[in-house]
Design a protein around this motif. Structure first.
Motif, mmCIF file in Angstrom:
data_model
loop_
_atom_site.group_PDB
_atom_site.id
_atom_site.type_symbol
_atom_site.label_atom_id
_atom_site.label_comp_id
_atom_site.label_asym_id
_atom_site.label_seq_id
_atom_site.Cartn_x
_atom_site.Cartn_y
_atom_site.Cartn_z
ATOM 1 N N LEU A 1 1.046 -1.162 -0.041
ATOM 2 C CA LEU A 1 0.089 0.077 0.003
ATOM 3 C C LEU A 1 0.909 1.035 -0.021
ATOM 4 C CD1 LEU A 1 -2.355 -1.378 2.906
ATOM 5 C CD2 LEU A 1 -2.753 -1.592 0.402
ATOM 6 N N LEU A 2 1.127 2.067 -1.084
ATOM 7 C CA LEU A 2 1.742 3.049 -1.579
ATOM 8 C C LEU A 2 0.944 4.399 -1.417
ATOM 9 C CD1 LEU A 2 4.186 1.314 -3.914
ATOM 10 C CD2 LEU A 2 4.286 1.144 -1.512
ATOM 11 N N ASP A 3 1.741 5.329 -1.603
ATOM 12 C CA ASP A 3 0.837 6.820 -1.525
ATOM 13 C C ASP A 3 0.007 7.145 -2.725
ATOM 14 O OD1 ASP A 3 3.167 6.869 -3.506
ATOM 15 O OD2 ASP A 3 3.905 8.722 -2.665
ATOM 16 N N ASP A 4 0.374 6.484 -3.929
ATOM 17 C CA ASP A 4 -0.279 6.493 -5.192
ATOM 18 C C ASP A 4 -0.890 5.341 -5.670
ATOM 19 O OD1 ASP A 4 2.145 5.644 -6.139
ATOM 20 O OD2 ASP A 4 2.383 6.989 -7.870
ATOM 21 N N ALA A 5 -0.490 4.068 -5.138
ATOM 22 C CA ALA A 5 -1.033 3.176 -5.807
ATOM 23 C C ALA A 5 -1.113 1.968 -4.710
ATOM 24 C CB ALA A 5 0.216 2.608 -6.679
ATOM 25 N N VAL A 6 -1.748 0.754 -5.323
ATOM 26 C CA VAL A 6 -1.655 -0.655 -4.580
ATOM 27 C C VAL A 6 -1.074 -1.542 -5.264
ATOM 28 C CG1 VAL A 6 -3.159 -2.458 -3.297
ATOM 29 C CG2 VAL A 6 -3.735 0.046 -3.076
ATOM 30 N N ILE A 7 0.071 -2.224 -5.021
ATOM 31 C CA ILE A 7 0.756 -3.303 -5.673
ATOM 32 C C ILE A 7 0.096 -4.467 -5.143
ATOM 33 C CG2 ILE A 7 2.780 -4.071 -6.653
ATOM 34 C CD1 ILE A 7 2.404 -1.223 -7.093
ATOM 35 N N ALA A 8 -0.424 -5.398 -6.174
ATOM 36 C CA ALA A 8 -0.822 -6.655 -5.679
ATOM 37 C C ALA A 8 -0.058 -7.824 -6.226
ATOM 38 C CB ALA A 8 -2.463 -6.871 -6.082
ATOM 39 N N LEU A 9 0.491 -8.731 -5.350
ATOM 40 C CA LEU A 9 1.331 -9.958 -5.954
ATOM 41 C C LEU A 9 0.715 -11.266 -5.540
ATOM 42 C CD1 LEU A 9 5.039 -8.512 -4.960
ATOM 43 C CD2 LEU A 9 3.453 -8.261 -7.141
ATOM 44 N N GLY A 10 0.814 -12.055 -6.199
ATOM 45 C CA GLY A 10 0.138 -13.515 -5.937
ATOM 46 C C GLY A 10 1.165 -14.621 -6.240
ATOM 47 N N ALA A 11 1.476 -15.726 -5.566
ATOM 48 C CA ALA A 11 2.579 -16.527 -5.806
ATOM 49 C C ALA A 11 2.013 -17.884 -5.403
ATOM 50 C CB ALA A 11 3.718 -16.131 -5.321
ATOM 51 N N GLY A 12 2.498 -18.956 -5.793
ATOM 52 C CA GLY A 12 2.203 -20.256 -5.372
ATOM 53 C C GLY A 12 0.835 -20.774 -5.782
ATOM 54 N N ILE A 13 0.254 -20.175 -6.802
ATOM 55 C CA ILE A 13 -1.176 -20.392 -6.880
ATOM 56 C C ILE A 13 -1.314 -21.826 -7.748
ATOM 57 C CG2 ILE A 13 -3.176 -19.586 -8.318
ATOM 58 C CD1 ILE A 13 -1.872 -16.875 -8.432
ATOM 59 N N THR A 14 -1.807 -22.861 -6.887
ATOM 60 C CA THR A 14 -1.982 -24.264 -7.350
ATOM 61 C C THR A 14 -3.456 -24.782 -7.189
ATOM 62 O OG1 THR A 14 0.483 -24.350 -6.701
ATOM 63 C CG2 THR A 14 -0.864 -26.440 -6.817
#
Length: 767
Positions: A532-545
């Motif tokens: 959660l940043l000042d101008d953006a939300v970075i969404a990461l996903g890993a290990g999706i099985t």
């Protein structure tokens, strides 16, 4: 039929009876009895003024007309038909399981409100009072008395719903009621609601939260109406106990601002609001009386910690409204307006440090939200207070609340910037994924599986018939398989078998949230993180099985665009939805965009006996953005940025603004300028531009360098580690300030997280 009494004759009658009883009593005793009677009447009249307003003002004509219209509708359809056990044809009273007896008392309250509200044509009308007396006699005989059996109907109606509606009705009609009838109508409360802390229908259950507060209201009002000081004191003590925070597990308010009801569900915006409303009114009603609730500073702190972070321009965020999101008559603005009303009520006695902060805050909410204005839904007393505040030139309209809030005790995170807000709803072995009860929230399967809630300048997105029309299989932020599902069952709890959910905030400006997804009824697993940043939300996903033979999707966005499709612009690795946000794809993913008109009915998602939605179809337009991971993915991943309010040009230029350092089942991390943020699912290391960042245990962390200072925040959402040893990319020479349990060694920072319950440990370091 006993003729209705005027207020003056009622008081004279009371005085006469009191005089006869105390004819031979000492003057001091007579004086004390008169003072007690005056105290009961004053507190009751304060309550009536909170319900109906103290006086008529032409400025409130529209609201007064609405109150009158509702009361007339109740009166017009009311019919005493011999041989038919009902007052209204659509509410037969033969089976309590329908809840019609509860609805009938609610209608009586509506009628009483019209009678008690100055400026209505019904105000003080003796014929209306006579009709109400007949109706209350009828309901006592046929629907609610002390010898009846619940016959499997909802305990709430008997112990809270009817007692609240009945005592309100009697208070509003008090000046027009024969007092011998009043005692009779209130007699059932001795059986069904004798004590705020006890549940009669389920012995052994101790009432908590909103249920205790609601019962306290009914017990206090019965005490005032019958001049029973013991009941009022009992209610006052029960409320005082509610103001204490808990360490859990279970119901109540927590020190981090979390609020839990029904043991495992976040309910700040539903049961919590009901609690706050009841407590605020009880405090106001009993102020300056012999039963005044003292030591109430905690309630002001609770408002700041638990409610303010979730109110966006007068709207209560749906991520903390539980199953109430599917109740047609209780949308985000209803819950938000009840919060505003409670705060306005509390302002009358609020300490200066709270009043000086709340007045601009509330004025800002009321000023900005013209789409669903408070004045349209508030009671007359609330409108009067709001009008006074809005017209006070000494109070500015305050800006929106900003900051990052991690509610570790209910798996919720909220990130607020000046023009938008972003909330994340997670679940774990501690916090339930979704509650379905009384045939409400039938399709809320994924609302606690990492669903994200974006709030923007469009204040109608969440309340414009979204819940019956949105695709419940594609809620924003979630990773799901594509199987069809049955409606959620009453009382069925799903606590995902993982401790991993939570996050950390730094200086109230930046945040990290993470959850391990263990899907219900599916083999799907994933590790999901949000930065959660000042101008953006970075969404990461890993290990999706997954291995069930079904396709798996991650839903980037699913936006209600009301009655049309706004412009959608696409470029190389990005897309922009006009009036909403930009979306940048950071890992080369391909996305599928679906633009459709969707039709649904509120009855499809809520079929509750007293809350069930109507069967009228409603249609809304949606833009849905989906990442397709294919059938039975193996360690798939995603990375995207949500850019709320960004322009097309800003969206197109975003890639490269934030670096994704790692996105694996071991660590997920990003960096921007002098900020590094990471989720360590297990011991690991990640390379930054200035060197490695390592942790020897599970944690979420944020580190920001500002000159020679480094600000650090660390938490263990898994609640499994005793201590986490962290090596930063910058050399650290000393600890300038730090929380308990943070130590510096020659080469690392050691953070003791045992017993922290997922809460942050922070430090300021010298580099």
């Amino acid at each position: 039929m006993t003729h209705p009494l005027s207020r003056r004759s009622a008081l004279l009658g009371t005085a006469a009876v009191t005089g006869l009883a105390l004819w031979d009593a000492p003057a001091e005793a007579v004086s004390r009895a008169a003072a007690d009677t005056a105290a009961f009447d004053a507190a009751r009249e304060r309550w009536v003024s909170l319900l109906a307003g103290a006086s008529y003002d032409a400025a409130y004509l529209e609201k007064t007309q609405a109150v009158e219209g509702s009361a007339n509708a109740v009166l017009r359809k009311l019919a005493f038909a011999p041989g038919r056990p009902s007052l209204w044809p659509d509410l037969p009273l033969d089976d309590p399981r329908t809840g019609n007896f509860n609805r009938s008392y609610n209608r009586m309250r509506t009628l009483a409100l019209g009678w008690a509200t100055p400026g209505t044509a019904l105000h003080g009308d003796p014929r209306v009072a006579e009709t109400a007396v007949r109706a209350l006699d009828f309901l006592y005989e046929h629907a609610y008395h002390e010898k009846l059996d619940r016959r499997g109907s909802n305990w709430y109606w008997w112990e809270i719903g009817v007692p609240r509606a009945l005592t309100d009705t009697c208070a509003l009609l008090y000046d027009g009621l024969p007092k011998d009838h009043l005692a009779r109508w209130l007699r059932p409360l001795r059986r069904w609601c004798p004590d705020p802390e006890r549940r009669i229908s389920h012995p052994g259950v101790v009432e908590t939260g909103a249920n205790r507060a609601g019962k306290a209201m009914a017990v206090a009002m019965r005490g005032l109406l019958t001049h029973d000081a013991r009941l009022v004191r009992r209610a006052s003590r029960a409320v005082a106990d509610l103001l204490r925070t808990t360490r859990g597990p279970g119901d109540g308010f927590y020190r981090d601002g979390s609020f839990i009801q029904h043991d495992v569900y976040p309910y700040t915006g539903s049961y919590g609001v009901d609690y706050l409303e009841s407590v605020a009114k009880l405090i106001a009603m009993l102020a300056a009386s012999p039963w005044e609730i003292r030591d109430i500073d905690d309630v002001y702190a609770i408002v700041d910690r638990s409610f303010v972070p979730f109110v966006f321009d007068g709207l209560m965020m749906d991520c903390v409204r539980g199953r109430q999101i599917t109740v047609q008559g209780h949308r985000d603005h209803h819950s938000g307006h009840k919060t505003v009303e409670a705060m306005l009520t509390l302002l009358d006695a609020a300490p200066r440090r709270y009043a000086e902060r709340w007045r601009p805050l509330i004025k800002g909410w009321l000023t900005r939200n013209q789409a669903v204005p408070y004045q349209a839904y508030a009671p007359l007393a609330g409108i009067a207070k709001a009008k006074a505040l809005l017209e006070d030139p000494s109070v500015p309209a305050g800006p929106r609340t900003t900051g990052t809030y991690v509610f570790a005790d209910m798996d919720r995170v909220v990130h607020r910037r000046p023009t938008w807000a972003f909330a994340i709803a997670m679940s774990s072995e501690r916090i339930g994924a979704a509650e379905a009860m009384n045939l409400e929230n039938l399709r809320g399967w994924y609302t606690g599986d990492g669903m994200t809630y974006l709030y923007s300048e469009d204040l109608t997105h969440w309340n414009d018939d979204l819940w019956p029309t949105i695709d419940p299989y594609r809620l924003p932020g979630t990773t799901v398989d594509t199987r069809r599902r049955a409606d959620l069952r009453h009382g069925k709890r799903r606590l995902p078998p993982t401790p991993w959910a939570g996050g950390v905030a730094l200086d109230g400006e930046y945040g990290v949230a993470a959850m391990k997804l263990v899907a219900g009824g599916s083999s799907l697993r994933a590790k999901k993180a949000w930065f959660l940043l000042d101008d953006a939300v970075i969404a990461l996903g890993a290990g999706i099985t997954a291995s069930d033979g079904r396709r798996v999707e991650t839903v980037v966005e699913n936006r209600n665009t009301h009655d049309g499709h706004p412009p959608l612009t696409r470029g190389d690795g990005w897309l922009h939805l006009s009036g909403v946000a930009g979306y940048a794809l950071l890992d080369g993913e391909g996305v599928k965009v679906i633009r459709e008109r969707r039709t649904g009915r509120w009855h499809d998602i809520d079929q509750g006996a007293t809350t069930g939605g109507d069967r009228t179809p409603v249609t809304r337009h949606y833009t849905t953005v989906v990442i397709d991971h294919g059938r039975d993915p193996r360690k798939a991943r995603y990375a995207y940025a949500v850019l709320p309010g960004a322009s097309v040009a800003q969206t197109a230029a975003y890639r490269g603004r934030t670096a994704v350092l790692a996105n694996s089942g071991t660590v997920q991390a990003v960096s921007r300028d002098d900020l590094v943020a990471a989720v360590f699912w297990r011991p690991g290391s990640v390379e930054t531009a200035l060197g490695p960042l390592t942790a020897d245990g599970p944690c979420t962390l944020l580190a920001r360098r500002d000159g020679r200072r480094v600000r650090l925040a660390v938490a263990d959402p898994s609640r499994t580690a005793r201590e986490v040893r962290i090596t930063l990319p910058w050399p650290v020479t000393s600890l300038e300030r730090h929380d308990r349990g943070v130590r510096r060694t020659r080469k690392a920072i050691e953070v003791e997280v045992a017993g922290s319950r997922g809460h942050a440990r922070t430090a300021v370091l010298r580099a």
